[in-house]
Motif scaffolding. Structure first.
Motif, short mmCIF file in Angstrom:
data_model
loop_
_atom_site.label_atom_id
_atom_site.label_comp_id
_atom_site.label_asym_id
_atom_site.label_seq_id
_atom_site.Cartn_x
_atom_site.Cartn_y
_atom_site.Cartn_z
N THR A 1 0.82 -1.21 0.00
CA THR A 1 0.00 0.00 0.00
C THR A 1 0.86 1.26 0.00
OG1 THR A 1 -1.76 -1.16 1.19
CG2 THR A 1 -1.83 1.24 1.22
N LEU B 1 -4.33 -1.35 -5.17
CA LEU B 1 -5.20 -0.62 -4.26
C LEU B 1 -6.41 -0.12 -5.05
CD1 LEU B 1 -5.31 0.34 -1.30
CD2 LEU B 1 -4.41 2.52 -2.08
N ALA C 1 -6.58 -0.26 3.92
CA ALA C 1 -5.89 -1.43 3.37
C ALA C 1 -5.65 -2.49 4.44
CB ALA C 1 -4.56 -1.00 2.75
#
Length: 333
Positions: free
Chosen positions: A186, A285, A314
């Protein structure tokens, strides 16, 4: 429970308490600390490659820290300097608006005076320029603190990880590995991919704005690059605003040009050029989750929400994935 493990749990609780106390005392610089930690997370693989090739830990950490410092200065100095130097041009852009805007649609006529809008926008621009001027010394101090902290984190990057594995039962080590993988991916997406997309956006926007005949092409290009960090919306919102402005001042051809070329070339093309080359399965993502995390993070905790918001979402998604797998521990490698 063994005496050693009980001691580790007590030390872990003490660490959490001291960390919370430290955060409360240093709250004014918590943003710098947070960004230093997340940047160190992203740069650790680079540092480790240097160490694996025979470079000492101190030299490798110093080289990577210097690289990060140079990148931050190169990326943000032109943006800050341009916005400060071009404040008069931005103000002139607002002053060129007509005194009244008349919109006719479906037999209705709506007239809106622009004097109040121009006054508000002018005050905002002047406040931003003044803040940048008076806060320059504090920005330099924060940059210095960021650099020192980043070096320290890169010099000893594994201490927290080892402690986490020591106090966590072995059957939960796979959870730590999964969370680590999700966090690193992330942060890679947030920092590397978004920054690269913004860098590529600037020259493309410069060409588009120049071809369409805008006078403040540098300012508009810088704003377009910054807007790449805003998910879903991006530079498209600037294109819509410019199109409305051009329509109001009687330039419908340029309005059509920017509303078509803006989202397509400035907004979409950098994504197509950068993301396929930098994206990986770990850095995936979804835009919807990014938007929720970005918006909620910024509204809740301010500027650090740009990173903290999507990161929290996330991690939540990773925990949900672990639960959806039945909660069974993964086999150790």
């Amino acid at each position: 429970m063994s005496t050693l493990r009980r001691r580790r749990y007590v030390l872990a609780a003490l660490f959490v308490a001291v960390a919370l106390l430290t955060a409360a005392i240093l709250w004014e610089v918590v943003e710098v600390v947070f960004f230093a930690i997340t940047v160190a997370y992203v740069l650790y693989p680079v540092r480790q490659r240097l160490v694996d090739r025979g470079t000492s830990r101190r030299i490798a950490s110093a080289l990577v820290t210097t690289l990060a410092f140079v990148v931050v200065v190169v990326l943000f100095s032109p943006i800050v300097w341009t916005l400060f130097r071009q404040r008069d041009a931005i103000l002139q852009l607002f002053r060129n608006l007509p005194e009244e805007i008349t919109v006719e649609a479906f037999g209705f006529v709506v007239t809106q005076e622009t004097a109040e809008l121009v006054a508000t926008a002018t005050e905002i621009v002047r406040d931003i320029a003044s803040t940048l001027a008076f806060s320059s010394i504090f920005l330099l101090l924060e940059l210095g603190m960021f650099t020192i902290l980043l070096y320290g984190l890169l010099l000893r990057p594994n201490a927290v990880g080892r402690a986490a594995f020591e106090i966590t039962p072995p059957q939960y080590h796979d959870v730590l590995r999964a969370l680590n993988s999700r966090i690193s991916g992330t942060l890679y997406a947030l920092y590397v991919i978004q920054a690269a997309t913004a860098v590529v956006t600037f020259p493309i926007a410069l060409v588009v704005f120049y071809i369409l005949g805008y006078s403040d092409v540098v300012v508009l290009s810088v704003i377009s690059a910054i807007l790449q960090f805003i998910p879903i919306v991006g530079p498209g919102v600037l294109a819509v605003g410019l199109a409305g402005y051009d329509f109001v001042i009687g330039m419908p051809d340029r309005a059509v040009g920017i509303i078509v070329l803006g989202p397509l070339l400035i907004g979409l093309l950098p994504d197509l050029l950068v993301r396929p080359r930098l994206a990986s399965s770990q850095a995936h993502l979804p835009a919807s989750l990014y938007f929720v995390g970005f918006t909620g993070g910024v509204l809740t905790v301010g500027v650090i929400g740009i990173i903290a918001g999507p990161l929290a979402v996330a991690v939540l998604v990773e925990v949900v994935d672990l639960l959806s797998d039945g909660g069974a521990p993964a086999e150790d490698d």
